[in-house]
Design a protein around this motif. Structure first.
Motif, mmCIF file in Angstrom:
data_model
loop_
_atom_site.group_PDB
_atom_site.id
_atom_site.type_symbol
_atom_site.label_atom_id
_atom_site.label_comp_id
_atom_site.label_asym_id
_atom_site.label_seq_id
_atom_site.Cartn_x
_atom_site.Cartn_y
_atom_site.Cartn_z
ATOM 1 N N GLY A 29 -32.267 80.316 139.245
ATOM 2 C CA GLY A 29 -32.181 81.570 139.984
ATOM 3 C C GLY A 29 -31.516 82.689 139.204
ATOM 4 O O GLY A 29 -30.683 83.430 139.746
ATOM 5 N N ARG A 30 -31.895 82.831 137.924
ATOM 6 C CA ARG A 30 -31.267 83.843 137.079
ATOM 7 C C ARG A 30 -31.949 85.207 137.168
ATOM 8 O O ARG A 30 -31.537 86.152 136.491
ATOM 9 C CB ARG A 30 -31.309 83.398 135.603
ATOM 10 C CG ARG A 30 -30.584 82.097 135.296
ATOM 11 C CD ARG A 30 -29.113 82.230 135.528
ATOM 12 N NE ARG A 30 -28.376 81.155 134.907
ATOM 13 C CZ ARG A 30 -27.433 80.460 135.506
ATOM 14 N NH1 ARG A 30 -27.144 80.737 136.783
ATOM 15 N NH2 ARG A 30 -26.786 79.517 134.874
ATOM 16 N N ASP A 31 -32.992 85.335 137.972
ATOM 17 C CA ASP A 31 -33.782 86.566 137.976
ATOM 18 C C ASP A 31 -32.951 87.790 138.357
ATOM 19 O O ASP A 31 -33.064 88.853 137.733
ATOM 20 C CB ASP A 31 -34.991 86.432 138.908
ATOM 21 C CG ASP A 31 -34.599 85.942 140.295
ATOM 22 O OD1 ASP A 31 -33.480 85.402 140.447
ATOM 23 O OD2 ASP A 31 -35.411 86.086 141.218
ATOM 24 N N GLY A 32 -32.094 87.657 139.361
ATOM 25 C CA GLY A 32 -31.272 88.798 139.752
ATOM 26 C C GLY A 32 -30.301 89.205 138.660
ATOM 27 O O GLY A 32 -30.127 90.405 138.371
ATOM 28 N N PHE A 33 -29.657 88.228 138.037
ATOM 29 C CA PHE A 33 -28.726 88.521 136.945
ATOM 30 C C PHE A 33 -29.453 89.175 135.782
ATOM 31 O O PHE A 33 -28.962 90.140 135.177
ATOM 32 C CB PHE A 33 -28.049 87.226 136.504
ATOM 33 C CG PHE A 33 -27.199 87.374 135.268
ATOM 34 C CD1 PHE A 33 -25.952 87.983 135.344
ATOM 35 C CD2 PHE A 33 -27.647 86.909 134.038
ATOM 36 C CE1 PHE A 33 -25.168 88.119 134.203
ATOM 37 C CE2 PHE A 33 -26.880 87.037 132.905
ATOM 38 C CZ PHE A 33 -25.632 87.643 132.982
ATOM 39 N N VAL A 34 -30.627 88.665 135.440
ATOM 40 C CA VAL A 34 -31.394 89.220 134.315
ATOM 41 C C VAL A 34 -31.794 90.665 134.599
ATOM 42 O O VAL A 34 -31.718 91.533 133.706
ATOM 43 C CB VAL A 34 -32.636 88.335 134.051
ATOM 44 C CG1 VAL A 34 -33.601 89.035 133.103
ATOM 45 C CG2 VAL A 34 -32.211 86.990 133.482
#
Length: 703
Positions: A29-34
């Motif tokens: 779930g790294r999409d928001g951080f990226v």
């Protein structure tokens, strides 16, 4: 193992330890951080912010994967962006690092400029000026010979650069010209530098100097991915305070990788396992196995701390599983792979002292067992065993070992199902340590092939193994895995196995002890088949009826006496009722029928050729059917017939110990003692067995 063939869909597709490439592979779930990180590097008006960001995390924590996601996100938001990827680990030496950095920068700018008509001329001019700056920054480096992928599209930029290089301009002047030019560039340029922590100290310092020399150019943002402690060590030449101060002058903002919660880590490990091992190798219903839930909880509680850990473990499993297929429990093998990846010293300790973890004695014929030492080790508790392995109690590693090896479980540990091929068994552990079977061991494939044969081939195989003295290991292995293998004809199988004691073991009179041991083995197999393997009780009773009709009195009597004891029949005190699977009526009926057969043989004078263990006699006596006439008749046979004496001695004492009073139940024990002494004096070859039988009768107080 030999003879095992994987179906085509079960071919192992080993997934190597590589970072993920696209957002579709993101399991954490790294999409928001990226997305937020991309906005920090490129402003909302489409220009690079000029910031230098340090992305920190230990090796294997997913920095390279995050850089791949970041590049995809920037290019999605800004199609004209120039995203430069540089990995100093692929080059060596200070000048090579500088050369390759500018080579990547120039190549990327040139390729983007060639593909972008609107910004093409501007980017090509920028590339030429950067080439000149790079040439003076690292005069010893051969820049243009190593620019990858530039080709004819960059020829103009190269010619301009060669012209610029003939001018006598200082680095400061060139720096100002580049700054002015970059101010007018309206496409973002982002430089992503990966694996800075993997290169030598001198190269870490070279990259740091390089970034510092060009980081204040407007229109270029930088993101460096590294393990902070390693980079500080390299920059400070082992002086952490100085290294940290140097790093602060280069990196404006350090951001650690986001912390993964346990549910994400468990999801990643589950996904990696599913991706690494196809369904033909994974067992059906593996997710619902309660041991999987426990292993997952233990593994993600401090053992598998990075995405690389999960990939390494699952990659190991994908390689090892085909080597030991069918011989090692799937989950135990996965746990062993975790030990290999995270605790190799513990694996080495187990290799040196496997008896610390196994719950049975070595079974291979080559093992030289010191039984005194073995019994002392048996008394050692889990804490002592863990200490001998160099593991602290109540740690995730100790919990993993307790899951894999029952010897290391404390008394309060939750019970787990008994697994045939668990690592806690000596045979299984040695199979893993050898990545192959022990000499003389029996594979699961051999058992499967045996069960698939017809009655004739099954008997031939059993006879051949008896001649080779490998029947015992074969039957033990069959019992181990029987409940896990679909038997196409269980009634036939059980009937044939019930015949072994008479048709194979009793064929050689000296093997009468083995004959009784085989009857005891048949009890356990029949009990397992009915209680654990789903064999109907009626089928089990039918097997006994058929064996009795065919004259296999020893096997049937042994089963009936065991069932009678469990039920409290025949004057015995009731034992464990859970061991009973036959009804009292069935046991009484079959016991009565067997006693009739025994008495018929006695009357016909064929009793000593019809029974090979005392079990039929015991059962007949339990039913009060062994009369004084029977006792007198057997006594007379022993008195006048040396052959009958030997047969009775093997019958009564070949399986173990029997006291004088119990011998006296079936014949005159005093006469037997006299005859044994006389035969022993006349026949030295018989003296040993006769002496043992006499001692047993005089000293043993129980059956």
């Amino acid at each position: 193992m030999d003879g095992v063939v994987f179906p085509p869909e079960a071919a192992v597709n080993h997934r190597p330890d590589r970072p993920i490439k696209s957002p579709a592979d993101d399991r954490l779930g790294r999409d928001g951080f990226v997305a937020r990180l991309a906005r920090a590097l490129v402003t909302s008006d489409g220009r690079a912010s000029g910031v230098v960001v340090g992305l920190t995390g230990p090796w294997g924590s997913g920095k390279s994967s995050l850089l791949n996601l970041l590049q995809a996100e920037i290019e999605r938001q800004h199609p004209a962006a120039v995203v430069v990827r540089f990995d100093p680990w692929l080059v060596s030496g200070r000048d090579d690092v500088i050369t390759q950095f500018f080579a990547e920068l120039l190549a990327t700018i040139t390729m983007v400029g060639t593909a972008n008509g609107r910004h093409g001329d501007m980017l090509r001019d920028l590339g030429a000026k950067l080439a000149g700056y790079a040439k003076d920054l690292a005069p010893a480096a051969g820049l243009f010979s190593v620019v990858p992928g530039v080709g004819m599209a960059a020829a103009g930029a190269v010619r301009v650069a060669e012209t610029l290089l003939t001018r006598d301009r200082s680095l400061a002047a060139q720096h100002r010209e580049l700054a002015d030019m970059l101010t007018g560039v309206d496409v973002p340029i982002v430089v992503l530098i990966d694996e800075l922590d993997r290169v030598e100290d001198a190269e870490v310092r070279a990259v740091a100097q390089l970034v510092r020399a060009v980081a204040d150019f407007p229109g270029i943002s930088y993101l460096l991915a590294y393990d902070r402690s390693r980079v500080i060590e390299a920059l400070g030449d082992k002086n952490s305070e100085r290294g940290a101060a140097y790093l602060e002058k280069i990196v404006q903002l350090e951001i650690p990788l986001p912390v993964a919660v346990r549910s994400e880590t468990q999801g990643l490990f589950t996904t990696e396992f599913e991706a690494a091992v196809p369904s033909g190798v994974r067992p059906d219903g593996w997710r619902s196995d309660p041991r999987w839930t426990r292993l997952l909880a233990i593994a993600t509680d401090g053992l598998l701390t990075t995405p690389r850990d999960s990939r390494r473990v699952c990659g190991m499993y994908a390689v090892l599983a085909p080597m030991v297929v069918g011989e090692v429990d799937w989950l135990d093998l996965l746990g062993y792979c975790i030990l290999l990846a995270k605790a190799p010293a513990v694996v080495e300790a187990i290799r040196r002292k496997p008896r610390l973890v196994v719950r049975d004695a070595p079974v291979d014929r080559e093992a030289d067992i010191d039984w005194v030492a073995f019994s002392e080790q048996e008394r050692a508790g889990p804490d002592r065993r863990l200490a001998d392995l160099g593991v602290e109690a109540e740690t995730p590693l100790a919990h993993l070992l307790a899951l894999l090896f029952p010897r290391l479980r404390t008394t309060g540990a939750a019970p787990l199902p008994d697994i045939a091929d668990s690592l806690g068994r000596h045979r299984t552990l040695m199979t893993v340590l050898r990545l192959g079977l022990l000499p003389g061991a029996v594979s699961r494939h051999e058992i499967t092939r045996f069960l698939a044969g017809d009655e004739g081939s099954m008997l031939i195989q059993l006879q051949a193994r008896s001649a080779e003295q490998t029947l015992g290991p074969f039957l033990d292995r069959l019992q181990d895995v029987y409940r896990e293998i679909a038997d196409p004809a269980p009634e036939r199988t059980l009937r044939i196995l019930g015949r072994i004691s008479r048709d194979i073991d009793a064929a050689t009179p000296e093997h009468s002890g083995e004959c009784h041991a085989r009857c005891l083995w048949f009890i356990e197999l029949l009990h397992q088949a009915v209680k654990r393997c789903g064999v109907p009780i009626e089928l089990g009773a039918r097997v006994l009826t058929t064996l009795l009709a065919d004259g296999h009195l020893d096997a049937v009597a042994t089963v009936l006496r065991h069932q009678g004891s469990a039920l409290g029949l025949f004057g015995d005190k009731q034992q464990d009722i859970n061991d009973a699977w036959l009804s009292p009526e069935t046991v009484k009926h079959l016991a009565g029928e067997l006693a009739k057969v025994v008495l018929a043989h006695w009357k016909a004078g064929t009793l000593l050729s019809a029974v090979y263990t005392p079990e039929p006699l015991f059962l007949t006596h339990n039913l009060d059917q062994w009369s004084e006439d029977c006792r007198a008749g057997l006594t007379e046979r022993v008195r006048v017939d040396d052959g009958a004496l030997r047969t009775v001695t093997l019958l009564l004492f070949g399986y173990g110990m029997m006291g004088f009073a119990h011998v006296n139940t079936f014949l005159d024990a005093a006469l037997l003692q006299e005859r044994l002494a006389a035969v022993a004096d006349a026949d030295p070859a018989w003296a040993g067995r006769a002496g043992n039988a006499r001692w047993s009768a005089l000293n043993c107080r129980r059956f």
